[in-house]
Design a protein around this motif. Sequence first.
Motif, mmCIF file in Angstrom:
data_model
loop_
_atom_site.group_PDB
_atom_site.id
_atom_site.type_symbol
_atom_site.label_atom_id
_atom_site.label_comp_id
_atom_site.label_asym_id
_atom_site.label_seq_id
_atom_site.Cartn_x
_atom_site.Cartn_y
_atom_site.Cartn_z
ATOM 1 N N GLY A 48 -20.311 3.708 -3.005
ATOM 2 C CA GLY A 48 -21.671 3.210 -3.129
ATOM 3 C C GLY A 48 -21.996 2.044 -2.219
ATOM 4 N N LEU A 49 -21.033 1.569 -1.463
ATOM 5 C CA LEU A 49 -21.306 0.460 -0.541
ATOM 6 C C LEU A 49 -22.030 0.970 0.697
ATOM 7 N N PRO A 50 -22.924 0.173 1.263
ATOM 8 C CA PRO A 50 -23.655 0.602 2.460
ATOM 9 C C PRO A 50 -22.721 0.930 3.618
ATOM 10 N N GLN A 51 -23.125 1.874 4.444
ATOM 11 C CA GLN A 51 -22.315 2.314 5.571
ATOM 12 C C GLN A 51 -22.180 1.227 6.638
ATOM 13 N N GLU A 52 -23.001 0.182 6.540
ATOM 14 C CA GLU A 52 -22.954 -0.894 7.536
ATOM 15 C C GLU A 52 -21.805 -1.869 7.303
ATOM 16 N N TYR A 53 -21.000 -1.631 6.265
ATOM 17 C CA TYR A 53 -19.896 -2.535 5.944
ATOM 18 C C TYR A 53 -18.547 -1.869 6.194
ATOM 19 N N ASP A 54 -17.653 -2.610 6.868
ATOM 20 C CA ASP A 54 -16.253 -2.203 6.902
ATOM 21 C C ASP A 54 -15.671 -2.397 5.503
ATOM 22 N N VAL A 55 -14.853 -1.471 5.049
ATOM 23 C CA VAL A 55 -14.187 -1.602 3.750
ATOM 24 C C VAL A 55 -12.682 -1.519 3.974
ATOM 25 N N LEU A 56 -11.975 -2.580 3.603
ATOM 26 C CA LEU A 56 -10.524 -2.661 3.769
ATOM 27 C C LEU A 56 -9.871 -2.829 2.405
ATOM 28 N N GLY A 57 -8.659 -2.326 2.256
ATOM 29 C CA GLY A 57 -7.958 -2.441 0.987
ATOM 30 C C GLY A 57 -6.637 -3.171 1.122
ATOM 31 N N VAL A 58 -6.342 -4.030 0.150
ATOM 32 C CA VAL A 58 -5.046 -4.707 0.085
ATOM 33 C C VAL A 58 -4.080 -3.792 -0.660
ATOM 34 N N THR A 59 -2.994 -3.434 0.013
ATOM 35 C CA THR A 59 -1.988 -2.545 -0.573
ATOM 36 C C THR A 59 -0.661 -3.281 -0.654
ATOM 37 N N LEU A 60 -0.219 -3.549 -1.865
ATOM 38 C CA LEU A 60 1.067 -4.211 -2.061
ATOM 39 C C LEU A 60 2.197 -3.172 -2.021
ATOM 40 N N PRO A 61 3.442 -3.618 -1.868
ATOM 41 C CA PRO A 61 4.568 -2.664 -1.810
ATOM 42 C C PRO A 61 4.644 -1.777 -3.049
ATOM 43 N N GLY A 62 5.080 -0.540 -2.827
ATOM 44 C CA GLY A 62 5.342 0.367 -3.933
ATOM 45 C C GLY A 62 4.223 1.317 -4.281
ATOM 46 N N ARG A 63 3.163 1.334 -3.468
ATOM 47 C CA ARG A 63 2.027 2.217 -3.766
ATOM 48 C C ARG A 63 1.342 2.674 -2.486
ATOM 49 N N GLU A 64 0.695 3.817 -2.594
ATOM 50 C CA GLU A 64 -0.071 4.396 -1.490
ATOM 51 C C GLU A 64 0.720 4.369 -0.182
ATOM 52 N N ARG A 65 0.172 3.838 0.887
ATOM 53 C CA ARG A 65 0.841 3.900 2.191
ATOM 54 C C ARG A 65 2.131 3.088 2.231
ATOM 55 N N ARG A 66 2.362 2.237 1.222
ATOM 56 C CA ARG A 66 3.582 1.431 1.155
ATOM 57 C C ARG A 66 4.486 1.875 0.003
ATOM 58 N N PHE A 67 4.350 3.145 -0.367
ATOM 59 C CA PHE A 67 5.087 3.665 -1.524
ATOM 60 C C PHE A 67 6.598 3.513 -1.376
ATOM 61 N N SER A 68 7.094 3.685 -0.176
ATOM 62 C CA SER A 68 8.539 3.664 0.034
ATOM 63 C C SER A 68 9.133 2.256 0.024
ATOM 64 N N GLU A 69 8.295 1.234 0.002
ATOM 65 C CA GLU A 69 8.780 -0.148 0.025
ATOM 66 C C GLU A 69 9.104 -0.637 -1.381
ATOM 67 N N GLY A 70 10.199 -1.343 -1.523
ATOM 68 C CA GLY A 70 10.576 -1.890 -2.820
ATOM 69 C C GLY A 70 9.631 -2.994 -3.262
ATOM 70 N N PHE A 71 9.418 -3.083 -4.571
ATOM 71 C CA PHE A 71 8.484 -4.081 -5.103
ATOM 72 C C PHE A 71 9.131 -5.050 -6.081
ATOM 73 N N ALA A 72 10.406 -4.858 -6.397
ATOM 74 C CA ALA A 72 11.058 -5.675 -7.418
ATOM 75 C C ALA A 72 11.069 -7.162 -7.066
ATOM 76 N N GLU A 73 11.161 -7.481 -5.769
ATOM 77 C CA GLU A 73 11.246 -8.887 -5.358
ATOM 78 C C GLU A 73 9.885 -9.508 -5.055
ATOM 79 N N THR A 74 8.830 -8.725 -5.134
ATOM 80 C CA THR A 74 7.505 -9.251 -4.778
ATOM 81 C C THR A 74 7.109 -10.480 -5.586
ATOM 82 N N PRO A 75 7.293 -10.502 -6.919
ATOM 83 C CA PRO A 75 6.879 -11.695 -7.679
ATOM 84 C C PRO A 75 7.602 -12.974 -7.277
ATOM 85 N N ALA A 76 8.813 -12.842 -6.737
ATOM 86 C CA ALA A 76 9.580 -14.026 -6.350
ATOM 87 C C ALA A 76 9.078 -14.638 -5.053
#
Length: 238
Positions: free
Chosen positions: A31-59
């Motif tokens: 629903g956002l206007p087409q005039e805006y770039d839309v970027l997503g923050v992806t943390l390890p362990g999901r989507e394009r970063r699925f193969s990356e470990g996430f256990a140490e992220t909170p540290a």
Amino acid sequence: MRAAKGEPEGRVVIFPHGGAGPNVLSPLLAGLPQEYDVLGVTLPGRERRFSEGFAETPANPAVVVNGIMEELARLPVRPTVFFAHSMGVAVAVAVALADPGLRARLVLSAHPPGGTKVQQAAEYDDETLLAIIEQGGGTPAEILENPFWREYVLGLLRSDLALAARLVRQNLTGRLSVPLTVLGGDRDELVKVEDLLPWEARTDAGARMRVFPGGHFYLLDEANRDAVANEIVLAAKR
């Protein structure tokens, strides 16, 4: 996630909720206007970063924040809005505090400035995490019925809650200097409307609040999507 058509008017950066990547919010972002770039923050362990470990992220919360800042620094300068939902709010606010020169407008959804009671717990056992998932809704039953995916989702959520708790404590030592838009659902079992009110005291530039009908994922309800998208656009113009 999506490049603007023609010369961009601005940029929206998506900070998703715990245990998820930004693509889960695609129904809203459409629903956002087409005039805006839309970027997503992806943390390890999901989507394009699925193969990356996430256990140490909170540290290493600084690694998360600095990584996002470095990515944004490579982009052309233009008006920017951070749209963050639930746990993503802790990450978005941490980035905004670390890089005040960006002057990113903040649209903060379903997350108190002091974090949730769940994030403040010392440990997150499976029973507690499953209760959070049930209260929040939004996770397909077939995922939790599959032993592998159930364990994976619980681990990811446990990691994200711990990361958010650390960032919230850090964020409370700073103060924002940009206008805030604070959104919530009137039937959210995880975050009550009154829990969102303290955001007004966390900025020097004022806060606008809007409550929608629905639970923790009110923003994905078809009846609310266009109005939530419009709040993001309005924030860009404040």
